[in-house]
Design an enzyme around this catalytic site. Structure first.
Site, PDB file in Angstrom:
ATOM      1  N   CYS A 149       0.732  -1.117   0.095  1.00  0.00           N
ATOM      2  CA  CYS A 149      -0.287   0.029   0.075  1.00  0.00           C
ATOM      3  C   CYS A 149       0.786   1.032   0.020  1.00  0.00           C
ATOM      4  O   CYS A 149       2.056   1.218   0.493  1.00  0.00           O
ATOM      5  CB  CYS A 149      -0.738   0.025   1.088  1.00  0.00           C
ATOM      6  SG  CYS A 149      -1.891  -1.351   1.382  1.00  0.00           S
ATOM      7  N   ARG A 183       4.884   0.962  -6.415  1.00  0.00           N
ATOM      8  CA  ARG A 183       4.690  -0.043  -5.294  1.00  0.00           C
ATOM      9  C   ARG A 183       3.725  -1.214  -5.509  1.00  0.00           C
ATOM     10  O   ARG A 183       4.062  -2.283  -4.988  1.00  0.00           O
ATOM     11  CB  ARG A 183       4.261   0.793  -3.926  1.00  0.00           C
ATOM     12  CG  ARG A 183       5.213   1.808  -3.610  1.00  0.00           C
ATOM     13  CD  ARG A 183       4.446   2.544  -2.371  1.00  0.00           C
ATOM     14  NE  ARG A 183       4.322   1.615  -1.179  1.00  0.00           N
ATOM     15  CZ  ARG A 183       5.042   1.612   0.009  1.00  0.00           C
ATOM     16  NH1 ARG A 183       6.106   2.395  -0.068  1.00  0.00           N
ATOM     17  NH2 ARG A 183       4.729   0.875   0.990  1.00  0.00           N
ATOM     18  N   TRP A 214      -2.865  -2.386  -1.681  1.00  0.00           N
ATOM     19  CA  TRP A 214      -2.545  -3.819  -2.133  1.00  0.00           C
ATOM     20  C   TRP A 214      -3.283  -4.875  -1.149  1.00  0.00           C
ATOM     21  O   TRP A 214      -2.747  -5.150  -0.155  1.00  0.00           O
ATOM     22  CB  TRP A 214      -0.937  -3.976  -2.284  1.00  0.00           C
ATOM     23  CG  TRP A 214      -0.381  -5.233  -2.840  1.00  0.00           C
ATOM     24  CD1 TRP A 214       0.001  -5.330  -4.119  1.00  0.00           C
ATOM     25  CD2 TRP A 214       0.140  -6.312  -2.103  1.00  0.00           C
ATOM     26  NE1 TRP A 214       0.509  -6.551  -4.133  1.00  0.00           N
ATOM     27  CE2 TRP A 214       0.463  -7.031  -2.912  1.00  0.00           C
ATOM     28  CE3 TRP A 214       0.078  -6.830  -0.669  1.00  0.00           C
ATOM     29  CZ2 TRP A 214       1.039  -8.633  -2.830  1.00  0.00           C
ATOM     30  CZ3 TRP A 214       0.501  -8.220  -0.479  1.00  0.00           C
ATOM     31  CH2 TRP A 214       1.048  -8.996  -1.535  1.00  0.00           C
ATOM     32  N   ASN A 251      -1.144   1.020   6.155  1.00  0.00           N
ATOM     33  CA  ASN A 251      -0.204  -0.338   5.302  1.00  0.00           C
ATOM     34  C   ASN A 251       0.149  -1.226   6.485  1.00  0.00           C
ATOM     35  O   ASN A 251       0.267  -0.643   7.621  1.00  0.00           O
ATOM     36  CB  ASN A 251       1.025   0.442   4.621  1.00  0.00           C
ATOM     37  CG  ASN A 251       1.676  -0.522   4.053  1.00  0.00           C
ATOM     38  OD1 ASN A 251       1.256  -1.642   3.819  1.00  0.00           O
ATOM     39  ND2 ASN A 251       3.075  -0.065   3.567  1.00  0.00           N
ATOM     40  N   GLY A 252      -0.008  -2.415   6.340  1.00  0.00           N
ATOM     41  CA  GLY A 252       0.360  -3.562   7.370  1.00  0.00           C
ATOM     42  C   GLY A 252      -0.926  -4.365   7.412  1.00  0.00           C
ATOM     43  O   GLY A 252      -1.792  -4.473   6.770  1.00  0.00           O
ATOM     44  N   GLU A 293      19.034 -14.647 -10.970  1.00  0.00           N
ATOM     45  CA  GLU A 293      18.320 -13.218 -11.180  1.00  0.00           C
ATOM     46  C   GLU A 293      17.825 -13.251 -12.583  1.00  0.00           C
ATOM     47  O   GLU A 293      16.825 -12.781 -12.871  1.00  0.00           O
ATOM     48  CB  GLU A 293      19.809 -12.338 -11.168  1.00  0.00           C
ATOM     49  CG  GLU A 293      19.100 -10.822 -11.252  1.00  0.00           C
ATOM     50  CD  GLU A 293      17.963 -10.199 -10.371  1.00  0.00           C
ATOM     51  OE1 GLU A 293      17.725 -10.933  -9.427  1.00  0.00           O
ATOM     52  OE2 GLU A 293      17.549  -9.149 -10.608  1.00  0.00           O
ATOM     53  N   LYS A 341      13.775 -12.167 -13.068  1.00  0.00           N
ATOM     54  CA  LYS A 341      13.452 -11.027 -13.960  1.00  0.00           C
ATOM     55  C   LYS A 341      12.361 -11.396 -15.187  1.00  0.00           C
ATOM     56  O   LYS A 341      11.558 -10.919 -15.281  1.00  0.00           O
ATOM     57  CB  LYS A 341      14.767 -10.495 -14.649  1.00  0.00           C
ATOM     58  CG  LYS A 341      15.466  -9.674 -13.880  1.00  0.00           C
ATOM     59  CD  LYS A 341      15.018  -8.257 -13.360  1.00  0.00           C
ATOM     60  CE  LYS A 341      14.364  -8.232 -12.002  1.00  0.00           C
ATOM     61  NZ  LYS A 341      15.138  -8.330 -10.851  1.00  0.00           N
ATOM     62  N   GLU A 350       9.065 -12.318 -13.215  1.00  0.00           N
ATOM     63  CA  GLU A 350       8.639 -11.195 -12.750  1.00  0.00           C
ATOM     64  C   GLU A 350       7.515 -10.471 -13.978  1.00  0.00           C
ATOM     65  O   GLU A 350       6.401  -9.924 -13.744  1.00  0.00           O
ATOM     66  CB  GLU A 350       9.358 -10.422 -12.090  1.00  0.00           C
ATOM     67  CG  GLU A 350       9.629 -10.498 -10.812  1.00  0.00           C
ATOM     68  CD  GLU A 350      10.743  -9.371 -10.269  1.00  0.00           C
ATOM     69  OE1 GLU A 350      11.847  -9.085 -10.742  1.00  0.00           O
ATOM     70  OE2 GLU A 350      10.162  -8.819  -9.236  1.00  0.00           O
ATOM     71  N   HIS A 356      20.764 -33.669 -11.808  1.00  0.00           N
ATOM     72  CA  HIS A 356      20.052 -34.112 -10.826  1.00  0.00           C
ATOM     73  C   HIS A 356      18.452 -34.124 -10.830  1.00  0.00           C
ATOM     74  O   HIS A 356      17.987 -34.045  -9.706  1.00  0.00           O
ATOM     75  CB  HIS A 356      20.687 -33.637  -9.426  1.00  0.00           C
ATOM     76  CG  HIS A 356      22.162 -34.008  -9.376  1.00  0.00           C
ATOM     77  ND1 HIS A 356      22.830 -35.061  -8.839  1.00  0.00           N
ATOM     78  CD2 HIS A 356      23.202 -33.425  -9.718  1.00  0.00           C
ATOM     79  CE1 HIS A 356      23.928 -35.234  -9.067  1.00  0.00           C
ATOM     80  NE2 HIS A 356      24.567 -34.040  -9.672  1.00  0.00           N
ATOM     81  N   LYS A 406       6.656  -3.013  -5.283  1.00  0.00           N
ATOM     82  CA  LYS A 406       7.946  -2.798  -5.366  1.00  0.00           C
ATOM     83  C   LYS A 406       8.743  -3.053  -3.663  1.00  0.00           C
ATOM     84  O   LYS A 406       9.684  -3.480  -3.850  1.00  0.00           O
ATOM     85  CB  LYS A 406       8.182  -1.300  -5.644  1.00  0.00           C
ATOM     86  CG  LYS A 406       9.516  -0.832  -5.693  1.00  0.00           C
ATOM     87  CD  LYS A 406      10.202  -1.301  -6.957  1.00  0.00           C
ATOM     88  CE  LYS A 406      11.692  -0.878  -6.936  1.00  0.00           C
ATOM     89  NZ  LYS A 406      12.490  -1.796  -7.522  1.00  0.00           N
TER      90      LYS A 406
END
Ligand code: AGP
Length: 612
Positions: A2, A27, A73, A99-100, A485, A489, A492, A508, A607
């Site tokens: 949020c 965000r 969010w 937020n939280g 990474e 990317k 995402e 394996h 974010k």
């Protein structure tokens, strides 16, 4: 997560709040809302979806000069107009944004309902509006009502509220680690927000609330106290901002712009921590940690997502340069095991935002165990920098793309220099060795610029990968975190399933997946255990799997072997992770664009992750 903003001043609040909400869009959010003082009422408008929906719903905006805005969010209650913030009390005289997670919200709601309060949403946030209403009815002013309410909430929260009974005032609280509260002081106007991006366009003079503090904000400024009533002197600081980094400029997306900013960001980071002539390291923000590095016997690096991948590279630097054991761990796992730490352990937290809750909670565990702490952070004054004994700032500038790019490469560079600094403190680095390392680093920005020039080649590769359903990324040694990474990317921003694997692990299990429609990206640069990688590539091709290699320029053997290659210039072995990740960032970007994905605001992602 949020986004929160509040404005108290002399100008109409709505345009300022809307602009700030747009500054917070990066965000990640699913709905947005605004409450503004409108004569003798609080006008609330809130809408599911993009801020454009909110703007359309606002119509002719009220002219009020005090208001709050929020991007949500969802955690409790699905995304909807009703569950969007702000939330109000029964009488509509108090509104709150949050937020939280109010962990004891069910018990509080039952208690409030039993006392006659009526709820209108499925959110945990609404309990706060009713608690504030009850405290004000019992005689508290809004500031004190928030302090009392804060004492009843379990979990981590960032809150801003306003009331019709105190028309020129906003109140804010930071409880635990659910994102920050920053207050910006302008000329006859004050702004309060969850992060700097919403404040800096109005003012660079700011103060941060610490855990357990509440503030009263008016056009004239702000005052603060702890939730238990002790006065707090707000520490004001001036935050420099480069306005250019805040705009997309010539680029269609922030992600692409930030990928291209890397040569400069890397150079800024290197030369804020070192000089070439004379060869020297300068760590101005290490504070008390500086004198204790010589006694360190072990290092644990923690982070999440991209920052964890940077930490994994840093782990290898520290072992090689400083010669002491180093581990890299996912902060959310670290905090829930029983990590063995003592005052000879250095915990290095890596966090672009400095506000990631998993990292902050892990830091609390480290603190309790008496470990020395240094944070590698890109955000001035963020919470990790306040908790750690010392800070190493990366100089990437504001990163808005949800997919982190320049904060990965600058964190790797900062960790490289920090590893040298630890080696120096332990007497394991000669002046000559330092000079050679700095010389290698000095070449890096130019090498990264060269990789960026391959954009057209990457775009062509992207077109063929865009149809894949799964992609495997393989690397060894320093290239293993790069493979992780690259996969992160791609998933995402393009929503293609991708996995980063240690190439040795491939036989394996993952090799069972290989078939002609399952592409692999192999990081096989000069020093990335190249000959072993050649065997892996051959094993994949023997099973019909197409391989794109990330190889060093001029590597004829690998160019002939791979089905396609992306090249990087020759750099020092230690710096290959930085060079090799650039084509992977571009690849993810171009695949996502080709698939029509929302590159800067990928679905479901935030974010800064301020909930566990
Ligand atoms: C990176 O592309 C991600 N969006 C994410 O993994 C991010 O790196 C992670 O949430 C950690 O954030 P931080 O660096 O701000 O702590």
């Amino acid at each position: 997560m949020c986004g929160i903003v509040g404005y108290a001043g002399g100008r109409p609040a709505v345009p300022i709040l809307l602009r700030a909400l747009k500054d917070l869009e990066y965000r990640g959010y699913d709905s947005a809302g605004i409450a503004v003082l409108d004569g003798d009422r609080l006008a609330i408008t809130k809408k599911q979806g993009k801020i454009a929906n909110l703007e359309a719903a606002l119509g002719p905006a009220p002219a009020g000069t005090v208001g709050i805005g929020h991007t949500r969010w969802a955690t409790h209650g699905r995304p909807s107009d009703r569950n969007a913030h702000p939330h109000s009390s029964c009488d509509g005289r108090v509104v709150v944004i949050h937020n939280g997670i109010v962990e004891n919200y069910a018990a509080l709601r039952d208690e409030l309902q039993a006392r006659g309060h009526t709820f209108h949403s499925e959110t945990d946030t609404e309990t706060v509006a009713h608690l504030l209403e009850a405290e004000m009815a019992a005689g508290a002013d809004l500031f004190e009502a928030l302090a009392r309410t804060a004492r009843r909430l379990e979990g981590s929260q960032a809150l801003v509220a306003m009331s019709l009974d105190e028309p020129g005032t906003l109140v804010a609280a930071r409880l635990g680690n659910a994102g920050g509260i920053v207050i910006g002081f302008g000329d006859g106007e004050t702004v309060v927000a969850s992060d700097l991006a919403a404040v800096l366009p109005l003012t660079q003079e700011v103060a941060f609330l610490a855990d357990g503090q509440v503030a009263r904000v008016t056009p004239a400024g702000a005052e603060a106290k702890t939730v238990t009533g002790e006065p707090v002197a707000l520490q004001r600081k001036r935050i420099p901002i480069d306005p250019v980094t805040a705009l997309k400029g010539q680029y269609p997306h922030f992600m692409l712009k930030e990928i291209h900013e890397q040569p400069e960001a890397i150079a800024d980071t290197i030369w804020s921590l070192a000089t070439l002539d004379p060869p020297a390291l300068y760590f101005d923000d290490l504070g008390p940690a500086a004198d204790r590095l010589a006694d360190i016997e072990r290092v644990v690096l923690i982070g999440m997502g991209t920052s964890l991948h940077a930490a994994m590279v840093g782990q290898r630097y520290i072992e090689a340069f400083a010669g002491i054991p180093a581990d890299a761990d996912n902060a959310s796992e670290f905090r829930y095991r029983d990590p063995v730490l003592d005052d000879r352990t250095l915990v290095i937290s890596v966090s672009q935002s400095g506000e990631t809750v998993d990292v902050l909670e892990a830091m609390a565990v480290a603190r309790q165990a008496g470990a020395l702490q240094v944070t590698v952070c890109n955000t001035a004054g963020a919470q990790t920098t306040r908790v750690a004994d010392g800070t190493v700032y990366t100089r990437a500038g504001l990163e808005r793309g949800v997919a982190s790019t320049k904060c990965f490469t600058t964190a790797v560079v900062a960790l490289y220099l920090l590893a040298l600094r630890i080696a120096q403190a332990k007497g394991r680095l000669s002046d000559r060795e330092l000079a050679l390392h700095l010389h290698d680093l000095a070449q890096l920005p130019r090498a990264v610029s060269e990789v960026l020039r391959q954009r057209d080649l990457v775009r062509k590769r992207a077109v063929s990968l865009a149809a894949a359903q799964h992609v495997l990324f393989l690397g060894r040694g320093l290239a293993f975190p790069v493979a992780m990474e690259g996969a992160l990317k791609l998933k995402e921003v393009s929503y293609i399933h991708a996995e980063g694997y240690a190439a040795g692990e491939m036989k394996h299990g993952p090799i069972a997946l290989i078939e002609p429609s399952f592409p692999t990206v192999a990081i096989a640069t000069r020093h990335a255990l190249r000959t072993k990688m050649i065997s892996n590539i051959e094993q994949i091709q023997a099973r019909g799997g197409p391989v794109t290699g990330v190889v060093t320029e001029g590597d004829a053997e690998l160019t002939a072997l791979c089905d396609a290659v992306l090249t990087v210039p020759a750099v020092s072995s230690w710096l290959e992770p930085v060079a090799a990740v650039i084509p992977l960032q571009l690849l993810a970007y171009d695949v996502a664009v080709h698939r029509g994905c929302d590159v800067d605001q990928p679905r479901n992602l935030a974010k800064t992750v301020t909930v566990e």
